[in-house]
Structure formats: structure tokens, C-alpha cells
Motif scaffolding. Sequence first.
Motif, PDB file in Angstrom:
ATOM      1  N   ASN A 197      24.888  51.089 129.416  1.00 35.45           N
ATOM      2  CA  ASN A 197      26.437  51.201 129.450  1.00 35.45           C
ATOM      3  C   ASN A 197      27.179  50.543 128.748  1.00 35.45           C
ATOM      4  OD1 ASN A 197      28.852  51.959 130.412  1.00 35.45           O
ATOM      5  ND2 ASN A 197      28.772  50.825 132.338  1.00 35.45           N
ATOM      6  N   ILE A 198      27.294  51.118 127.385  1.00 35.39           N
ATOM      7  CA  ILE A 198      27.725  50.218 126.224  1.00 35.39           C
ATOM      8  C   ILE A 198      29.438  49.767 126.294  1.00 35.39           C
ATOM      9  CG2 ILE A 198      26.303  50.854 124.398  1.00 35.39           C
ATOM     10  CD1 ILE A 198      28.104  52.934 123.585  1.00 35.39           C
ATOM     11  N   LEU A 199      29.805  50.342 127.438  1.00 36.14           N
ATOM     12  CA  LEU A 199      31.336  49.929 127.597  1.00 36.14           C
ATOM     13  C   LEU A 199      31.818  50.004 129.060  1.00 36.14           C
ATOM     14  CD1 LEU A 199      34.292  49.010 126.335  1.00 36.14           C
ATOM     15  CD2 LEU A 199      34.858  51.516 126.875  1.00 36.14           C
ATOM     16  N   GLN A 200      31.634  48.805 129.547  1.00 38.12           N
ATOM     17  CA  GLN A 200      31.956  48.722 130.978  1.00 38.12           C
ATOM     18  C   GLN A 200      33.405  49.039 131.351  1.00 38.12           C
ATOM     19  OE1 GLN A 200      30.388  44.802 132.094  1.00 38.12           O
ATOM     20  NE2 GLN A 200      28.258  45.481 132.204  1.00 38.12           N
ATOM     21  N   ILE A 201      33.570  49.896 132.265  1.00 37.81           N
ATOM     22  CA  ILE A 201      35.128  50.296 132.577  1.00 37.81           C
ATOM     23  C   ILE A 201      35.297  49.942 134.132  1.00 37.81           C
ATOM     24  CG2 ILE A 201      36.967  52.002 132.690  1.00 37.81           C
ATOM     25  CD1 ILE A 201      35.073  53.650 130.759  1.00 37.81           C
ATOM     26  N   SER A 202      36.206  48.850 134.282  1.00 32.06           N
ATOM     27  CA  SER A 202      36.149  48.405 135.589  1.00 32.06           C
ATOM     28  C   SER A 202      37.933  48.659 136.075  1.00 32.06           C
ATOM     29  CB  SER A 202      36.023  46.619 135.450  1.00 32.06           C
ATOM     30  OG  SER A 202      36.238  46.423 136.871  1.00 32.06           O
ATOM     31  N   ARG A 203      38.204  49.592 136.893  1.00 28.29           N
ATOM     32  CA  ARG A 203      39.352  49.962 137.292  1.00 28.29           C
ATOM     33  C   ARG A 203      39.952  49.276 138.604  1.00 28.29           C
ATOM     34  NH1 ARG A 203      40.473  54.748 134.294  1.00 28.29           N
ATOM     35  NH2 ARG A 203      38.757  55.648 133.402  1.00 28.29           N
ATOM     36  N   HIS A 204      41.128  48.654 138.391  1.00 26.86           N
ATOM     37  CA  HIS A 204      41.770  48.003 139.328  1.00 26.86           C
ATOM     38  C   HIS A 204      43.234  48.929 139.930  1.00 26.86           C
ATOM     39  CE1 HIS A 204      38.772  44.497 139.166  1.00 26.86           C
ATOM     40  NE2 HIS A 204      38.664  45.045 137.998  1.00 26.86           N
ATOM     41  N   GLU A 205      43.675  48.172 140.615  1.00 29.42           N
ATOM     42  CA  GLU A 205      44.840  48.978 141.220  1.00 29.42           C
ATOM     43  C   GLU A 205      46.007  49.381 140.213  1.00 29.42           C
ATOM     44  OE1 GLU A 205      46.920  47.375 144.497  1.00 29.42           O
ATOM     45  OE2 GLU A 205      48.241  49.237 144.710  1.00 29.42           O
ATOM     46  N   HIS A 206      46.313  48.388 139.280  1.00 32.99           N
ATOM     47  CA  HIS A 206      47.215  48.719 138.348  1.00 32.99           C
ATOM     48  C   HIS A 206      46.775  48.352 136.894  1.00 32.99           C
ATOM     49  CE1 HIS A 206      50.553  49.092 141.080  1.00 32.99           C
ATOM     50  NE2 HIS A 206      50.342  48.101 141.890  1.00 32.99           N
ATOM     51  N   TYR A 207      45.555  47.982 136.763  1.00 28.82           N
ATOM     52  CA  TYR A 207      45.248  47.624 135.302  1.00 28.82           C
ATOM     53  C   TYR A 207      43.746  47.793 135.103  1.00 28.82           C
ATOM     54  CZ  TYR A 207      43.144  43.534 137.505  1.00 28.82           C
ATOM     55  OH  TYR A 207      42.312  42.562 138.337  1.00 28.82           O
ATOM     56  N   THR A 208      43.109  48.029 134.206  1.00 27.80           N
ATOM     57  CA  THR A 208      41.712  48.262 133.619  1.00 27.80           C
ATOM     58  C   THR A 208      40.889  47.225 132.948  1.00 27.80           C
ATOM     59  OG1 THR A 208      42.174  50.704 133.942  1.00 27.80           O
ATOM     60  CG2 THR A 208      40.317  49.995 132.925  1.00 27.80           C
ATOM     61  N   ILE A 209      39.807  46.878 133.202  1.00 27.51           N
ATOM     62  CA  ILE A 209      39.026  45.908 132.344  1.00 27.51           C
ATOM     63  C   ILE A 209      38.350  46.707 131.857  1.00 27.51           C
ATOM     64  CG2 ILE A 209      37.728  43.720 132.242  1.00 27.51           C
ATOM     65  CD1 ILE A 209      38.779  43.093 135.035  1.00 27.51           C
ATOM     66  N   LEU A 210      38.095  46.557 130.200  1.00 26.96           N
ATOM     67  CA  LEU A 210      37.005  47.144 129.422  1.00 26.96           C
ATOM     68  C   LEU A 210      36.326  46.047 128.711  1.00 26.96           C
ATOM     69  CD1 LEU A 210      39.376  49.685 127.557  1.00 26.96           C
ATOM     70  CD2 LEU A 210      38.035  49.796 129.568  1.00 26.96           C
ATOM     71  N   THR A 211      34.957  46.231 129.011  1.00 22.25           N
ATOM     72  CA  THR A 211      33.830  45.110 128.429  1.00 22.25           C
ATOM     73  C   THR A 211      32.882  45.617 127.604  1.00 22.25           C
ATOM     74  OG1 THR A 211      34.136  43.898 130.850  1.00 22.25           O
ATOM     75  CG2 THR A 211      32.431  43.198 129.109  1.00 22.25           C
TER      76      THR A 211
END
Length: 263
Positions: free
Chosen positions: A4-18
Amino acid sequence: MSQNILQISRHEHYTILTLNRPEKLNAFTPALHKRLLNTLYELGDDRSCRAVLLTGAGRGFCAGQDLGQRNPATMKSAPDLGESLDKHYNPLIRQIKDLPKPVICAVNGVAAGAGANLALACDIVIAARSARFIQSFSRIGLVPDSGGTWVLPRILGEARAKGLAMTGQPISAQQACDWGLIWQVVEDEELADVSRQLTESLAVGPTYGLGLTKLAIHEASTNTLDQQLDLERDLQRAAGRSLDYREGVAAFLEKRKPEYVGE
Ligand code: LHQ
């Protein structure tokens, strides 16, 4: 795809891209570019996402282009690196600049080549104390790209911009902060929490106004003062009609915390 070369972590109002190729210090492949750019396009249209946090997995933030995939010695003819910029890097930098919401970058380790300039394209950059920034292009005979030749002289002046670009010497996170390239340096173990708290607080902010603020500061780099004053008038007119301005003033007068909806 095995990883998974880009981890996408969705939160209530924002998103973290790793960025997630830690064994190669998150160097860019076409697949990683495609995934990151498409995700940023989606987040641009997603009004429920009001801030984006970009970071890297492992001990590096991003080592720029994966050189294993752009090795002239193993290619039939000389590579067209201009095409790589047109296709991958330039749209990425443009999309970060154009996103009408804050993009925060948590630089968790070395940021080299286009990886350094990717970080510098973000709106607010927080770096771990152990991170380094390297304009490593000259080490392999290239020119700084991904906006490096635009941002460095503007912030640092020509002397330091040329010094960094021509020598390819690393600078520490603290040096980058002292020179005004980034917002903050924090201890390594604090980076995740500090950058996330900042992202959370921006994500519940007046997103529409923050997007206009970003636009105004971006335009300032080419505008005259007269043009900028006109732009500020137009943007303030728009901001003044927003729900968040109404809420901000009401909250101030009622001595309570504002509850912004981002519009
Ligand atoms: C890498 C890379 C890497 C592959 C570390 N590629 N494997 C745009 C248009 C198109 C093409 C050309 O480029 C561009 C823009 C650019 O970004 S040009 C600049 C490209 N990047 C670089 O020149 C940086 C190359 N990397 C380094 O100089 C070092 O790795 C740094 C200083 C970033 C970190 O050094 P160390 O902490 O000593 O780590 P390392 O060198 O041991 O790297 C760890 C591993 O990551 C290693 O793999 P291995 O299998 O040997 O353990 C490296 O080969 C790999 N890696 N960067 N860009």
C-alpha cells in the motif's frame, strides 16, 4: 499491488496521507505519483475533508525520484525528464498549491530532491529535529525542480538558494526553520502528535477563508501591491459573505468558541 504505497487515513474533518515505501525512503515511482495525485484531486472535491496532513513512513520523508526507475544506463535512450515533470511532479505541486484547504507536512526524516521541494510546497511544514533537507539534484547533474528554484530564492535570497542548490549540502531541520523555510521543529517523538493536533485545529477552522488566505499569499508572489490590494478587497468581500464570518463574529460577541462549518 503488493504494497500500500500511499496510506490514506480518513478522520472526521481531515485526511492523513502517508508515503509508504520506507525501504526506499519513500522515493517516487509513477505508481506512487498517480496514487498521491489522484487522492489529492479527490480531496480537493471532498468538502468534508477540510485539511490534509502529508507525512512519510519509516525513517525518511521522501528521497525524491526513485533513481532505480530513471537510470540512464539501463534505458534504451536518454530519458525525457521534462516529461516526468509534466506528467507527475508539476501537477502534484500545482494541486497542493491549488487545494482550497490547508496542507500540512510533517517531515519525519530526510527530505531530498523533489521530496524536499514537495515538503516546501505545503502550507505549513513541521519537521522532526532529526530531519534534513537536501537539494540533492546537483549531486546527480540535475536542476532543482518541483518548485525549488521558485521557492528557495524567494525565501532565502539568491546566496543561500544557490549555495543549497549547487552544493547539494544538507541542512538540518533547525537550520531550515531558522532560515524561514519551515514553520516549526519538534522533537522526533512529538512530530506525529504535534502535526496531527495542528491539522485537527485547522480542519475545524474557517476553511473557506483559509482557502482564500492561501490563494492571496500565493498570488502575492507575482502581484504588485496595487494588484494585491484589489485582490484582498475581492477576497474579503467573498469571505465577508461566508457562514464562517457570521459565526466568527457571533462567537466573539457571545464570548464562546466558534463552530465553523467551513463555508
Ligand atoms: C533510493 C533513493 C532514491 C532509489 C534512497 N531512489 N532508492 C525528477 C524528474 C525525473 C527524474 C529525476 O528526478 C527528479 C527529481 C528528483 O527528485 S532528483 C533527486 C533524486 N533523489 C536523490 O538524488 C536522493 C538519493 N538519495 C540519497 O542521496 C540518500 O539516500 C539520502 C541522502 C536521501 C539518504 O541517505 P541515507 O540516510 O544514507 O540512506 P541510504 O542512501 O542508505 O538509503 C536507504 C535506501 O533507500 C537505500 O536502499 P538499499 O537497498 O541500498 O538499502 C537507497 O538506495 C534507497 N534510496 N533514495 N532517490
